[in-house]
Design a protein around this motif. Structure first.
Motif, PDB file in Angstrom:
ATOM      1  N   UNK A  37       0.867  -1.169   0.000  1.00  0.00           N
ATOM      2  CA  UNK A  37       0.000   0.000   0.000  1.00  0.00           C
ATOM      3  C   UNK A  37       0.904   1.219   0.000  1.00  0.00           C
ATOM      4  N   UNK A  38       0.680   2.109  -0.968  1.00  0.00           N
ATOM      5  CA  UNK A  38       1.533   3.284  -1.105  1.00  0.00           C
ATOM      6  C   UNK A  38       0.676   4.539  -1.001  1.00  0.00           C
ATOM      7  N   UNK A  39       1.104   5.458  -0.132  1.00  0.00           N
ATOM      8  CA  UNK A  39       0.442   6.754   0.010  1.00  0.00           C
ATOM      9  C   UNK A  39       1.486   7.749   0.501  1.00  0.00           C
ATOM     10  N   UNK A  40       1.048   8.984   0.671  1.00  0.00           N
ATOM     11  CA  UNK A  40       1.949   9.975   1.260  1.00  0.00           C
ATOM     12  C   UNK A  40       1.679  10.138   2.754  1.00  0.00           C
ATOM     13  N   UNK A  41       0.924   9.203   3.337  1.00  0.00           N
ATOM     14  CA  UNK A  41       0.740   9.199   4.791  1.00  0.00           C
ATOM     15  C   UNK A  41       2.089   8.970   5.474  1.00  0.00           C
ATOM     16  N   UNK A  42       2.198   9.412   6.715  1.00  0.00           N
ATOM     17  CA  UNK A  42       3.391   9.094   7.502  1.00  0.00           C
ATOM     18  C   UNK A  42       3.459   7.587   7.738  1.00  0.00           C
ATOM     19  N   UNK A  43       4.649   7.011   7.749  1.00  0.00           N
ATOM     20  CA  UNK A  43       4.770   5.568   7.991  1.00  0.00           C
ATOM     21  C   UNK A  43       4.116   5.133   9.309  1.00  0.00           C
ATOM     22  N   UNK A  44       4.152   5.994  10.312  1.00  0.00           N
ATOM     23  CA  UNK A  44       3.570   5.652  11.617  1.00  0.00           C
ATOM     24  C   UNK A  44       2.051   5.558  11.529  1.00  0.00           C
ATOM     25  N   UNK A  45       1.432   6.488  10.789  1.00  0.00           N
ATOM     26  CA  UNK A  45      -0.022   6.463  10.611  1.00  0.00           C
ATOM     27  C   UNK A  45      -0.434   5.236   9.805  1.00  0.00           C
ATOM     28  N   UNK A  46       0.345   4.883   8.802  1.00  0.00           N
ATOM     29  CA  UNK A  46       0.040   3.699   7.995  1.00  0.00           C
ATOM     30  C   UNK A  46       0.112   2.442   8.858  1.00  0.00           C
ATOM     31  N   UNK A  47       1.142   2.347   9.690  1.00  0.00           N
ATOM     32  CA  UNK A  47       1.294   1.176  10.569  1.00  0.00           C
ATOM     33  C   UNK A  47       0.137   1.102  11.564  1.00  0.00           C
ATOM     34  N   UNK A  48      -0.257   2.249  12.110  1.00  0.00           N
ATOM     35  CA  UNK A  48      -1.386   2.269  13.044  1.00  0.00           C
ATOM     36  C   UNK A  48      -2.653   1.771  12.369  1.00  0.00           C
ATOM     37  N   UNK A  49      -2.933   2.261  11.167  1.00  0.00           N
ATOM     38  CA  UNK A  49      -4.121   1.829  10.434  1.00  0.00           C
ATOM     39  C   UNK A  49      -4.119   0.308  10.256  1.00  0.00           C
ATOM     40  N   UNK A  50      -2.993  -0.225   9.772  1.00  0.00           N
ATOM     41  CA  UNK A  50      -2.938  -1.662   9.497  1.00  0.00           C
ATOM     42  C   UNK A  50      -3.045  -2.493  10.775  1.00  0.00           C
ATOM     43  N   UNK A  51      -2.487  -2.009  11.878  1.00  0.00           N
ATOM     44  CA  UNK A  51      -2.652  -2.699  13.161  1.00  0.00           C
ATOM     45  C   UNK A  51      -4.125  -2.730  13.551  1.00  0.00           C
ATOM     46  N   UNK A  52      -4.783  -1.590  13.473  1.00  0.00           N
ATOM     47  CA  UNK A  52      -6.199  -1.506  13.856  1.00  0.00           C
ATOM     48  C   UNK A  52      -7.093  -2.300  12.912  1.00  0.00           C
ATOM     49  N   UNK A  53      -6.790  -2.292  11.605  1.00  0.00           N
ATOM     50  CA  UNK A  53      -7.607  -2.992  10.610  1.00  0.00           C
ATOM     51  C   UNK A  53      -7.213  -4.459  10.468  1.00  0.00           C
ATOM     52  N   UNK A  54      -6.164  -4.864  11.177  1.00  0.00           N
ATOM     53  CA  UNK A  54      -5.650  -6.229  11.101  1.00  0.00           C
ATOM     54  C   UNK A  54      -5.257  -6.615   9.659  1.00  0.00           C
ATOM     55  N   UNK A  55      -4.570  -5.686   8.998  1.00  0.00           N
ATOM     56  CA  UNK A  55      -4.036  -5.912   7.659  1.00  0.00           C
ATOM     57  C   UNK A  55      -2.557  -6.235   7.838  1.00  0.00           C
ATOM     58  N   UNK A  56      -2.230  -7.516   7.712  1.00  0.00           N
ATOM     59  CA  UNK A  56      -0.850  -7.929   7.926  1.00  0.00           C
ATOM     60  C   UNK A  56      -0.150  -8.437   6.684  1.00  0.00           C
ATOM     61  N   UNK A  57      -0.862  -8.527   5.556  1.00  0.00           N
ATOM     62  CA  UNK A  57      -0.257  -9.102   4.360  1.00  0.00           C
ATOM     63  C   UNK A  57       0.060  -8.065   3.278  1.00  0.00           C
ATOM     64  N   UNK A  58       0.051  -6.791   3.659  1.00  0.00           N
ATOM     65  CA  UNK A  58       0.440  -5.724   2.748  1.00  0.00           C
ATOM     66  C   UNK A  58       1.474  -4.842   3.460  1.00  0.00           C
ATOM     67  N   UNK A  59       2.562  -4.567   2.788  1.00  0.00           N
ATOM     68  CA  UNK A  59       3.597  -3.708   3.351  1.00  0.00           C
ATOM     69  C   UNK A  59       3.258  -2.264   3.023  1.00  0.00           C
ATOM     70  N   UNK A  60       3.361  -1.398   4.014  1.00  0.00           N
ATOM     71  CA  UNK A  60       3.099   0.030   3.814  1.00  0.00           C
ATOM     72  C   UNK A  60       4.352   0.735   3.322  1.00  0.00           C
ATOM     73  N   UNK A  61       4.175   1.558   2.301  1.00  0.00           N
ATOM     74  CA  UNK A  61       5.273   2.365   1.799  1.00  0.00           C
ATOM     75  C   UNK A  61       4.808   3.815   1.747  1.00  0.00           C
ATOM     76  N   UNK A  62       5.514   4.683   2.464  1.00  0.00           N
ATOM     77  CA  UNK A  62       5.200   6.105   2.463  1.00  0.00           C
ATOM     78  C   UNK A  62       6.028   6.804   1.390  1.00  0.00           C
ATOM     79  N   UNK A  63       5.336   7.536   0.527  1.00  0.00           N
ATOM     80  CA  UNK A  63       5.993   8.293  -0.535  1.00  0.00           C
ATOM     81  C   UNK A  63       6.156   9.760  -0.149  1.00  0.00           C
ATOM     82  N   UNK A  64       5.977  10.054   1.134  1.00  0.00           N
ATOM     83  CA  UNK A  64       6.080  11.428   1.607  1.00  0.00           C
ATOM     84  C   UNK A  64       7.506  11.971   1.471  1.00  0.00           C
ATOM     85  N   UNK A  65       8.492  11.100   1.640  1.00  0.00           N
ATOM     86  CA  UNK A  65       9.911  11.470   1.626  1.00  0.00           C
ATOM     87  C   UNK A  65      10.287  12.309   0.408  1.00  0.00           C
ATOM     88  N   UNK A  66      10.046  11.769  -0.787  1.00  0.00           N
ATOM     89  CA  UNK A  66      10.448  12.520  -1.986  1.00  0.00           C
ATOM     90  C   UNK A  66       9.470  12.370  -3.151  1.00  0.00           C
TER      91      UNK A  66
END
Length: 179
Positions: free
Chosen positions: A90-119
């Motif tokens: 899952x790729x968005x410009x969300x902060x990596x911490x917010x993405x991890x929180x979402x996936x923990x709460x939604x119990x999404x463990x089979x998709x890696x979060x990638x934040x494109x906010x950096x560049x």
């Protein structure tokens, strides 16, 4: 910054310009540099780091919105049947911490979060970075990349507030994985 394209995508009915090229089936997947939150902190992930398997890149504006949440949960459920034959991101410009929180709460463990906010390199290289919005956002899209780095499915969702067409992407992912 790369050139822009118009007339392809709207957000709540309003046209938006996209930065970067329009990718097509058969193109080589462009390189990118995103950030993920791992067990030992933040880490940079590139296209090369995702290699070796068929990959699904699910691009969303923000996981903290209803359609993005639905997209991520729907794909996560569907991906369960493919197990470790594929890699999904899952790729968005969300902060990596917010993405991890979402996936923990939604119990999404089979998709890696990638934040494109950096560049915003994913957004620019895959042609999904929205221009002229107050904060960097990516347009909704799905990309399937085979183990050799060739794009086998592309969907730029015409209306950012709408869900993608999941079935063709999942079929392309299964085919790319030999499943």
């Amino acid at each position: 910054m790369a050139g822009t394209r118009s007339g392809e995508v709207t957000m709540k009915g309003n046209p938006v310009e996209l930065v970067g090229p329009r990718l097509n089936v058969g193109d080589s997947a462009p390189e990118f540099s995103c950030v993920t939150k791992g067990d030992s902190g933040l880490a940079v992930v590139t296209l090369k780091d995702t290699g070796g398997k068929a990959r699904l890149f699910s691009v969303v504006p923000s996981l903290d919105t209803p359609v993005c949440s639905t997209q991520t949960r729907t794909l996560s459920k569907t991906l369960n049947e493919l197990g470790d034959k594929v890699a999904a991101y899952t790729i968005s410009t969300d902060l990596p911490f917010a993405m991890a929180r979402f996936c923990d709460e939604a119990k999404v463990g089979n998709m890696t979060n990638l934040s494109d906010l950096h560049n915003q390199s994913f957004g620019e290289h895959y042609g999904v970075l929205m221009a002229g919005v107050p904060v960097p956002l990516l347009a909704r899209a799905l990309f399937v990349v085979d183990p050799n780095g060739t794009i086998t499915h592309v969907e730029y969702v015409k209306e950012v507030a709408s869900e993608p067409d999941y079935a063709p992407a999942i079929e392309a992912l299964k085919k790319a994985a030999g499943a």
